[in-house]
Design a protein around this motif. Structure first.
Motif, PDB file in Angstrom:
ATOM      1  N   LEU A  10       9.840 -37.961 -32.535  1.00 60.62           N
ATOM      2  CA  LEU A  10      10.550 -36.700 -32.253  1.00 60.62           C
ATOM      3  C   LEU A  10       9.833 -35.516 -32.904  1.00 60.62           C
ATOM      4  N   VAL A  11       9.410 -35.703 -34.136  1.00 64.36           N
ATOM      5  CA  VAL A  11       8.722 -34.621 -34.853  1.00 64.36           C
ATOM      6  C   VAL A  11       7.433 -34.258 -34.123  1.00 64.36           C
ATOM      7  N   LYS A  12       6.656 -35.260 -33.749  1.00 66.08           N
ATOM      8  CA  LYS A  12       5.399 -34.991 -33.032  1.00 66.08           C
ATOM      9  C   LYS A  12       5.666 -34.221 -31.741  1.00 66.08           C
ATOM     10  N   ARG A  13       6.685 -34.659 -31.002  1.00 66.36           N
ATOM     11  CA  ARG A  13       7.019 -33.978 -29.746  1.00 66.36           C
ATOM     12  C   ARG A  13       7.511 -32.551 -30.008  1.00 66.36           C
ATOM     13  N   ALA A  14       8.333 -32.384 -31.041  1.00 62.95           N
ATOM     14  CA  ALA A  14       8.870 -31.056 -31.372  1.00 62.95           C
ATOM     15  C   ALA A  14       7.745 -30.101 -31.758  1.00 62.95           C
ATOM     16  N   VAL A  15       6.803 -30.582 -32.554  1.00 64.24           N
ATOM     17  CA  VAL A  15       5.674 -29.741 -32.978  1.00 64.24           C
ATOM     18  C   VAL A  15       4.849 -29.317 -31.768  1.00 64.24           C
ATOM     19  N   ARG A  16       4.759 -30.178 -30.766  1.00 72.41           N
ATOM     20  CA  ARG A  16       4.003 -29.848 -29.546  1.00 72.41           C
ATOM     21  C   ARG A  16       4.791 -28.950 -28.603  1.00 72.41           C
ATOM     22  N   ARG A  66       3.417 -29.532 -40.731  1.00 74.00           N
ATOM     23  CA  ARG A  66       2.229 -30.388 -40.806  1.00 74.00           C
ATOM     24  C   ARG A  66       2.544 -31.861 -41.021  1.00 74.00           C
ATOM     25  N   GLN A  67       3.805 -32.199 -41.085  1.00 79.89           N
ATOM     26  CA  GLN A  67       4.237 -33.583 -41.205  1.00 79.89           C
ATOM     27  C   GLN A  67       3.692 -34.267 -42.461  1.00 79.89           C
ATOM     28  N   GLN A  68       3.491 -33.488 -43.518  1.00 83.29           N
ATOM     29  CA  GLN A  68       3.051 -34.056 -44.794  1.00 83.29           C
ATOM     30  C   GLN A  68       4.256 -34.497 -45.625  1.00 83.29           C
ATOM     31  N   SER A  69       5.440 -34.168 -45.150  1.00 83.18           N
ATOM     32  CA  SER A  69       6.676 -34.591 -45.802  1.00 83.18           C
ATOM     33  C   SER A  69       7.659 -34.968 -44.699  1.00 83.18           C
ATOM     34  N   LYS A  70       8.806 -35.494 -45.111  1.00 80.47           N
ATOM     35  CA  LYS A  70       9.828 -35.801 -44.114  1.00 80.47           C
ATOM     36  C   LYS A  70      10.370 -34.498 -43.536  1.00 80.47           C
ATOM     37  N   PHE A  71      10.874 -34.563 -42.330  1.00 79.09           N
ATOM     38  CA  PHE A  71      11.440 -33.395 -41.671  1.00 79.09           C
ATOM     39  C   PHE A  71      12.593 -32.830 -42.494  1.00 79.09           C
ATOM     40  N   SER A  72      13.424 -33.705 -43.056  1.00 74.41           N
ATOM     41  CA  SER A  72      14.556 -33.255 -43.873  1.00 74.41           C
ATOM     42  C   SER A  72      14.071 -32.498 -45.110  1.00 74.41           C
TER      43      SER A  72
END
Length: 178
Positions: A10-16, A66-72
């Motif tokens: 989900l995070v990858k898709r959201a960032v895109r 940058r997804q270096q941490s959790k989304f939360s």
């Protein structure tokens, strides 16, 4: 609704730029973020406002995550910065209100003693304390630049600059009122 196990996807898709993925992420983290802000602020209305601000900021900045941490963790860091900014804003407002109340008290005291309140003091009261103090010390009490600089813990050049700028502001204020 997708499960949290799919959060990385989900995070990858959201960032895109996938709005549905971002919406799902925000909905799934809303309660966590709200509970955190409620504990931080100890104020329900402020917590709600800050969570909404955080969600908007996350929508604006998702492309920078940058997804270096959790989304939360990212959301909590945004919310914490928003809270600190809000507290600074409230401190500035409270400081201004305190100064304004003190000025009103001095005016009232002068009126009660039937003393004249010179317009110059109103203009002086409009200056920030960083400028007002050097002006009073130099021109009302007659202290030297070096003494003022030492007391205020600033360079002599800064004292001179504040005096120059303060006098310019005072002249402008007094000219506008004539």
């Amino acid at each position: 609704m997708e499960q949290l196990g799919d959060e990385a996807q989900l995070v990858k898709r959201a960032v895109r730029g996938d709005d549905h993925a971002l919406s799902t992420l925000l909905r799934s983290h809303y309660t966590l973020l709200y509970r955190y802000m409620l504990k931080v602020t100890m104020n329900k209305a402020m917590a709600e406002d800050l969570v909404q601000d955080t969600m908007l900021k996350a929508i604006e900045k998702i492309g920078m995550f940058r997804q270096q941490s959790k989304f939360s963790t990212w959301l909590i860091s945004i919310a914490t910065r928003r809270y600190i900014d809000e507290m600074r804003k409230q401190q500035r407002e409270q400081k201004w209100q305190t100064q304004e109340q003190a000025l009103q008290s001095i005016r009232f005291h002068a009126a009660m003693q039937q003393q004249e309140w010179p317009h110059t003091l109103d203009a002086l009261g409009e200056l920030s304390y960083e400028i007002r103090v050097p002006i009073l010390l130099k021109y009302y009490y007659g202290y030297a630049y070096e003494e003022i600089a030492s007391w205020l813990g600033i360079p002599v050049g800064t004292v001179k600059s504040r005096l120059h700028n303060g006098l310019k502001q005072l002249r402008k204020e007094l000219d506008e009122d004539d």
